[in-house]
Design a protein around this motif. Structure first.
Motif, PDB file in Angstrom:
ATOM      1  N   VAL A 264     -20.131  21.660  14.046  1.00 46.68           N
ATOM      2  CA  VAL A 264     -18.705  21.396  13.817  1.00 46.68           C
ATOM      3  C   VAL A 264     -17.794  22.081  14.829  1.00 46.68           C
ATOM      4  N   GLY A 265     -18.373  22.842  15.787  1.00 47.63           N
ATOM      5  CA  GLY A 265     -17.484  23.487  16.733  1.00 47.63           C
ATOM      6  C   GLY A 265     -18.213  24.415  17.682  1.00 47.63           C
ATOM      7  N   SER A 266     -17.434  25.126  18.454  1.00 50.89           N
ATOM      8  CA  SER A 266     -17.936  26.126  19.388  1.00 50.89           C
ATOM      9  C   SER A 266     -17.066  27.365  19.258  1.00 50.89           C
ATOM     10  N   GLY A 267     -17.601  28.490  19.709  1.00 52.23           N
ATOM     11  CA  GLY A 267     -16.810  29.705  19.568  1.00 52.23           C
ATOM     12  C   GLY A 267     -17.381  30.862  20.333  1.00 52.23           C
ATOM     13  N   GLY A 268     -16.695  31.974  20.276  1.00 50.37           N
ATOM     14  CA  GLY A 268     -17.125  33.190  20.929  1.00 50.37           C
ATOM     15  C   GLY A 268     -16.082  34.270  20.788  1.00 50.37           C
ATOM     16  N   TYR A 269     -16.290  35.359  21.503  1.00 46.97           N
ATOM     17  CA  TYR A 269     -15.407  36.519  21.399  1.00 46.97           C
ATOM     18  C   TYR A 269     -15.140  37.085  22.778  1.00 46.97           C
ATOM     19  N   GLU A 270     -13.909  36.952  23.207  1.00 48.42           N
ATOM     20  CA  GLU A 270     -13.516  37.403  24.537  1.00 48.42           C
ATOM     21  C   GLU A 270     -13.282  38.905  24.607  1.00 48.42           C
ATOM     22  N   GLY A 271     -13.042  39.539  23.464  1.00 44.83           N
ATOM     23  CA  GLY A 271     -12.710  40.960  23.451  1.00 44.83           C
ATOM     24  C   GLY A 271     -13.837  41.863  23.913  1.00 44.83           C
ATOM     25  N   ALA A 272     -15.067  41.371  23.864  1.00 46.87           N
ATOM     26  CA  ALA A 272     -16.205  42.176  24.324  1.00 46.87           C
ATOM     27  C   ALA A 272     -16.290  42.248  25.840  1.00 46.87           C
ATOM     28  N   LEU A 273     -15.489  41.448  26.533  1.00 43.54           N
ATOM     29  CA  LEU A 273     -15.583  41.366  27.990  1.00 43.54           C
ATOM     30  C   LEU A 273     -14.502  42.153  28.715  1.00 43.54           C
ATOM     31  N   ALA A 274     -13.549  42.694  27.981  1.00 45.23           N
ATOM     32  CA  ALA A 274     -12.486  43.500  28.589  1.00 45.23           C
ATOM     33  C   ALA A 274     -11.968  44.479  27.552  1.00 45.23           C
ATOM     34  N   HIS A 275     -11.596  45.664  28.021  1.00 42.47           N
ATOM     35  CA  HIS A 275     -11.129  46.681  27.077  1.00 42.47           C
ATOM     36  C   HIS A 275      -9.756  47.225  27.464  1.00 42.47           C
ATOM     37  N   ASP A 276      -9.089  46.515  28.355  1.00 36.79           N
ATOM     38  CA  ASP A 276      -7.750  46.918  28.754  1.00 36.79           C
ATOM     39  C   ASP A 276      -7.011  45.691  29.271  1.00 36.79           C
ATOM     40  N   SER A 277      -5.745  45.887  29.622  1.00 36.63           N
ATOM     41  CA  SER A 277      -4.941  44.771  30.118  1.00 36.63           C
ATOM     42  C   SER A 277      -4.749  44.844  31.622  1.00 36.63           C
ATOM     43  N   SER A 278      -5.735  45.433  32.298  1.00 38.70           N
ATOM     44  CA  SER A 278      -5.683  45.463  33.754  1.00 38.70           C
ATOM     45  C   SER A 278      -5.839  44.055  34.301  1.00 38.70           C
ATOM     46  N   LYS A 279      -5.509  43.886  35.559  1.00 39.30           N
ATOM     47  CA  LYS A 279      -5.648  42.585  36.205  1.00 39.30           C
ATOM     48  C   LYS A 279      -7.086  42.096  36.120  1.00 39.30           C
ATOM     49  N   GLU A 280      -8.036  43.016  36.335  1.00 38.12           N
ATOM     50  CA  GLU A 280      -9.449  42.651  36.284  1.00 38.12           C
ATOM     51  C   GLU A 280      -9.872  42.276  34.868  1.00 38.12           C
ATOM     52  N   GLY A 281      -9.378  43.023  33.872  1.00 36.65           N
ATOM     53  CA  GLY A 281      -9.728  42.730  32.493  1.00 36.65           C
ATOM     54  C   GLY A 281      -9.213  41.380  32.040  1.00 36.65           C
ATOM     55  N   LEU A 282      -7.954  41.092  32.343  1.00 34.91           N
ATOM     56  CA  LEU A 282      -7.368  39.806  31.961  1.00 34.91           C
ATOM     57  C   LEU A 282      -8.053  38.652  32.680  1.00 34.91           C
ATOM     58  N   ALA A 283      -8.443  38.873  33.921  1.00 35.22           N
ATOM     59  CA  ALA A 283      -9.139  37.824  34.672  1.00 35.22           C
ATOM     60  C   ALA A 283     -10.508  37.541  34.064  1.00 35.22           C
ATOM     61  N   ALA A 284     -11.202  38.582  33.617  1.00 32.82           N
ATOM     62  CA  ALA A 284     -12.510  38.393  32.985  1.00 32.82           C
ATOM     63  C   ALA A 284     -12.376  37.575  31.710  1.00 32.82           C
ATOM     64  N   VAL A 285     -11.326  37.844  30.940  1.00 34.29           N
ATOM     65  CA  VAL A 285     -11.081  37.075  29.719  1.00 34.29           C
ATOM     66  C   VAL A 285     -10.792  35.619  30.051  1.00 34.29           C
ATOM     67  N   ASP A 286      -9.942  35.377  31.033  1.00 33.14           N
ATOM     68  CA  ASP A 286      -9.608  34.002  31.443  1.00 33.14           C
ATOM     69  C   ASP A 286     -10.851  33.233  31.887  1.00 33.14           C
ATOM     70  N   THR A 287     -11.692  33.883  32.678  1.00 31.85           N
ATOM     71  CA  THR A 287     -12.906  33.224  33.167  1.00 31.85           C
ATOM     72  C   THR A 287     -13.799  32.812  32.013  1.00 31.85           C
ATOM     73  N   TYR A 288     -13.977  33.718  31.072  1.00 31.26           N
ATOM     74  CA  TYR A 288     -14.807  33.398  29.911  1.00 31.26           C
ATOM     75  C   TYR A 288     -14.210  32.246  29.097  1.00 31.26           C
ATOM     76  N   LEU A 289     -12.916  32.289  28.866  1.00 33.87           N
ATOM     77  CA  LEU A 289     -12.284  31.255  28.048  1.00 33.87           C
ATOM     78  C   LEU A 289     -12.363  29.883  28.713  1.00 33.87           C
ATOM     79  N   ARG A 290     -12.298  29.830  30.029  1.00 35.26           N
ATOM     80  CA  ARG A 290     -12.458  28.544  30.722  1.00 35.26           C
ATOM     81  C   ARG A 290     -13.880  28.017  30.554  1.00 35.26           C
ATOM     82  N   ARG A 291     -14.849  28.905  30.564  1.00 36.30           N
ATOM     83  CA  ARG A 291     -16.231  28.487  30.314  1.00 36.30           C
ATOM     84  C   ARG A 291     -16.388  27.948  28.898  1.00 36.30           C
TER      85      ARG A 291
END
Length: 420
Positions: A207-234
């Protein structure tokens, strides 16, 4: 969405020694009687953790308004509080479901009649799946969605449900993970194979797909936000490729740190986006205060009313001043969260913030906090800001709710029961 009678019945529980937050003067009263008495917080001992009624209501309203405007559903993670009274308020505010993490939590939810549950985990225990199959069969209104992240997990679920002679299919989402993250298939081809295994299993329904982006970044640095974006696009790409067995598939992600990015990226793809943010109802004075999307720009600029407020506070008494710049408080690891930062000294009850304006807690023992550089005396009561609600509520089986934690003498207006 929840059994009101079961939740209301919590008000009839008798107060006694089982609840470390309750003063002996209240023993023998019911929860409801004590809440109605509106006793001053001065009557409570320390250590203590409280919730703020106004902040709770504010946070419920802010998150409900934001998710409605974003056009997404909210299934808050109930493991944050494990408090059916708060779950009910979240559902009444428009939440679509309650998210949980394991079988014991699921049983608590069903004991209180939560009608729709999203289990953000795999359920592979044969005994647990047998119980679930019976629960689904006996309660047609009960809606349940679980996760799978491997072909083997789909096969194990199917075997256990067949052995239990399950009459209803169990709805599942394929979970996508990320490098060095937690669970979840690590690449698209693996996730597609999991989906095919689900479709081959007669006891399961995709019925769907899912996951958790919070495990891939632990701050709001440029690198952390980029890691979250990359995962969410996948995740978005995967969501568009799976062969669902429903006309309204869901895609679910979104803890309490990056839900704005989840909406921005997943909202452009087909399916219904379901956020699972859970910490928002209590918020905090630490990790989430620093990283919340409402601090990073999701709230209107300069509008403090559109930001979340910390609803939880610790209260501890100075029990020793063994050195000029060191005081020991009577609250420690057994009482207060410490995994995402130490408690924050905020004020001395009756004296305001000045005595602890430059103070800090540098360490916690089991039952003590090391408070340094504070102008306090033995007997003073210090209010502490706390970080990370997910490890705060589990330390208290009954939590007083005060009318206003900033008042000179807060009044207890409710008591919240937790089930960990």
């Amino acid at each position: 969405m929840i059994d009101d009678e079961a939740v209301d019945a919590l008000g009839e529980e008798i107060l006694d020694w089982r609840f470390k937050s309750v003063p002996a003067s209240a023993h023998g009263s019911t929860v409801r009687e004590h809440a109605r008495a509106r006793r001053p917080l001065d009557e409570y001992g320390t250590p203590l953790m409280t919730l703020d009624a106004g902040a709770l209501e504010h946070n419920l309203r802010v998150m409900a308004g934001w998710t409605e405007a974003a056009g997404v559903r909210l299934a808050p993670h109930g493991k944050t509080t494990m408090a059916p009274q708060l779950w009910r308020r979240q559902l009444e505010a428009g939440c679509w479901a309650i998210t949980l993490a394991n079988l014991p939590q699921l049983r608590v939810a069903r004991a209180f009649g939560v009608r729709r549950v999203l289990l953000a985990n795999a359920l592979l225990d044969p005994a647990g799946l047998a119980w679930l199959s019976t629960e689904l069969e006996e309660h047609p209104e009960f809606e349940f969605i679980s996760w799978v992240d491997s072909v083997r997990s789909a096969e194990l679920m199917d075997e256990a449900l067949r052995a239990a002679r399950a009459q209803r299919q169990v709805d599942v989402c394929v979970e996508l993970g990320g490098p060095h993250g937690r669970t979840g298939a690590r690449d698209k081809s693996e996730a597609v194979a999991v989906a095919e295994a689900v479709r081959k299993a007669p006891t399961l329904r995709l019925v769907g797909s899912g996951g958790y982006e919070g495990a891939l970044a632990h701050d709001s640095s440029k690198e952390g936000l980029a890691a979250v974006d990359t995962y969410l696009r996948r995740l978005a790409d995967l969501h568009g490729r799976l062969p669902y067995e429903t006309d309204e598939p869901i895609v679910t992600a979104g803890g309490s740190a990056f839900f704005d990015q989840v909406v921005e990226i997943l909202g452009d793809f087909g399916g219904q986006v379901v956020l699972r943010s859970g910490a928002y109802i209590a918020h905090d004075d630490g990790f989430y205060r620093q990283i919340s999307p409402f601090v990073r720009g999701a709230a209107p600029s300069g509008d403090d009313d559109a930001r979340l407020r910390s609803a939880m506070h610790g209260w501890a008494r100075v029990v020793s001043r063994p050195e000029p710049k060191l005081a020991l408080l009577d609250a420690g690891k057994r009482d207060l969260p410490f995994d995402e930062g130490m408690p924050e000294p905020q004020l001395v009850r009756g004296a305001g913030p000045s005595p602890v304006a430059s103070a800090r807690v540098t360490a916690l023992n089991d039952q003590h906090a090391f408070l340094r550089d504070a102008d306090v005396e033995v007997g003073d009561i210090v209010r502490l800001g706390l970080s990370h609600p997910c490890t705060a509520f589990d330390k208290w089986t009954l939590i007083p709710v005060v009318d206003d934690a900033d008042a000179e003498c807060p009044v207890v207006v409710d008591l919240i029961r937790t089930w960990f």
